[in-house]
Design an enzyme around this catalytic site. Structure first.
Site, PDB file in Angstrom:
ATOM      1  N   TYR A   1      66.751  27.116  62.759  1.00  0.00           N
ATOM      2  CA  TYR A   1      65.880  26.343  61.777  1.00  0.00           C
ATOM      3  C   TYR A   1      66.379  26.988  60.359  1.00  0.00           C
ATOM      4  CZ  TYR A   1      61.881  24.924  59.142  1.00  0.00           C
ATOM      5  OH  TYR A   1      60.819  24.355  58.128  1.00  0.00           O
ATOM      6  N   THR A   2      67.178  26.423  59.568  1.00  0.00           N
ATOM      7  CA  THR A   2      67.947  26.888  58.313  1.00  0.00           C
ATOM      8  C   THR A   2      67.219  26.486  56.979  1.00  0.00           C
ATOM      9  OG1 THR A   2      69.182  24.977  58.403  1.00  0.00           O
ATOM     10  CG2 THR A   2      70.044  26.992  59.694  1.00  0.00           C
TER      11      THR A   2
ATOM     12  N   TYR B   1      63.140  33.090  57.388  1.00  0.00           N
ATOM     13  CA  TYR B   1      64.470  32.782  57.877  1.00  0.00           C
ATOM     14  C   TYR B   1      65.290  33.983  58.346  1.00  0.00           C
ATOM     15  CZ  TYR B   1      69.222  31.214  58.119  1.00  0.00           C
ATOM     16  OH  TYR B   1      70.548  30.903  58.427  1.00  0.00           O
TER      17      TYR B   1
END
Length: 263
Positions: free
Chosen positions: A42-43, A106
């Site tokens: 998940y960027t 992140y």
């Protein structure tokens, strides 16, 4: 030439959910997988602040599941991580053993994925931290900027965040050249990025120069953008270890950008 001995299975969430260990185990056994290269992540850095559980599921749980299956089945495992595990407060390029201190969700979830892999410690496994990744495929910064600078006469780009742009094709070639040779007994961490560094402003200025687009690029501070997530101001990666261990010379970010834009 490096790829002739491999049979590839390219999968995405529609076919394989890495957060589901049972499904992952079934896929590995059915297809007799001997090597896993985990590019799943998940960027969306700002999106991760709003979707923390989803980011954790993919970046931590998914990585943990793969590591456990790699350990249980003696599978070679290459995991792609990020420069965002660092806080950006350094005055030198980050080495693999420098202290981590992510500044956003992140980065936290990617670091948790690293820690899970290191704890499970499957043999023939490497973690590769890379930075500012772009490609001629998919959605990424370079393709977005090529479009914007062809449509607009003027754009503003932050000039106080510094890092190393990395061409995904260079990373892919490196992985394919070494994955068959992995014999390490414990997990190794490497930094891979194109050499040199720049700010996002300098990166876009070079994109405009190479592409021939007419667009004025204005430098602005990070405060000018209302970003949800905090980003590291300096995240250049030291690549001396990977160059020494694998006896290779990495291309400069400028040369690789030219190659990508030509494509």
């Amino acid at each position: 030439k490096e790829t002739t001995d491999f049979i590839f299975f390219f999968t995405d969430v529609a076919e394989l959910d890495i957060t589901n260990k049972i499904q992952l185990q079934q896929f590995v056994r059915k297809n007799k997988i001997s090597t896993i290269i985990n590019c799943a992540a998940y960027t969306n850095v700002d999106g991760a602040e709003e979707h923390q559980q989803l980011a954790a599921d993919i970046n931590y749980v998914g990585a943990k599941n793969i590591a456990e299956i790699a350990f249980e089945n003696s599978i070679k495992f290459v995991h792609i991580s990020t420069d965002y595990v660092f806080d950006g407060a350094s005055s030198h390029a980050y080495k693999e053993n420098d202290a981590t201190n992510p500044q956003n969700v992140y980065g936290v979830t990617k670091l948790e994925g690293e820690k899970a892999i290191l704890s499970i410690n499957p043999s023939k496994t490497i973690i590769i931290r890379t930075s500012w990744l772009y490609s001629s495929f998919g959605k990424n910064f370079v393709k977005t900027m090529l479009k914007l600078t062809s449509e607009k006469e003027e754009i503003s780009v932050v000039n106080d965040q510094v890092g190393s742009p990395t061409y995904a094709a260079d990373l892919a070639k490196f992985v394919l050249s070494i994955v068959g040779k992995l014999t390490n007994k414990t997990v190794e961490v490497y930094h891979f990025a194109n050499t040199g560094f720049c700010s996002w402003f300098e990166f876009v200025s070079k994109i405009v120069e190479v592409s021939g687009n007419y667009c004025r690029v204005n430098p602005v501070s990070s405060e000018a953008f209302k970003s949800i997530a905090k980003r590291p101001k300096y995240s250049m990666l030291n690549t001396e270890k990977v160059e020494k261990v694998f006896q290779m010379k990495l291309p400069t970010w400028e040369d690789s950008l030219k190659t990508c834009i030509k494509k």
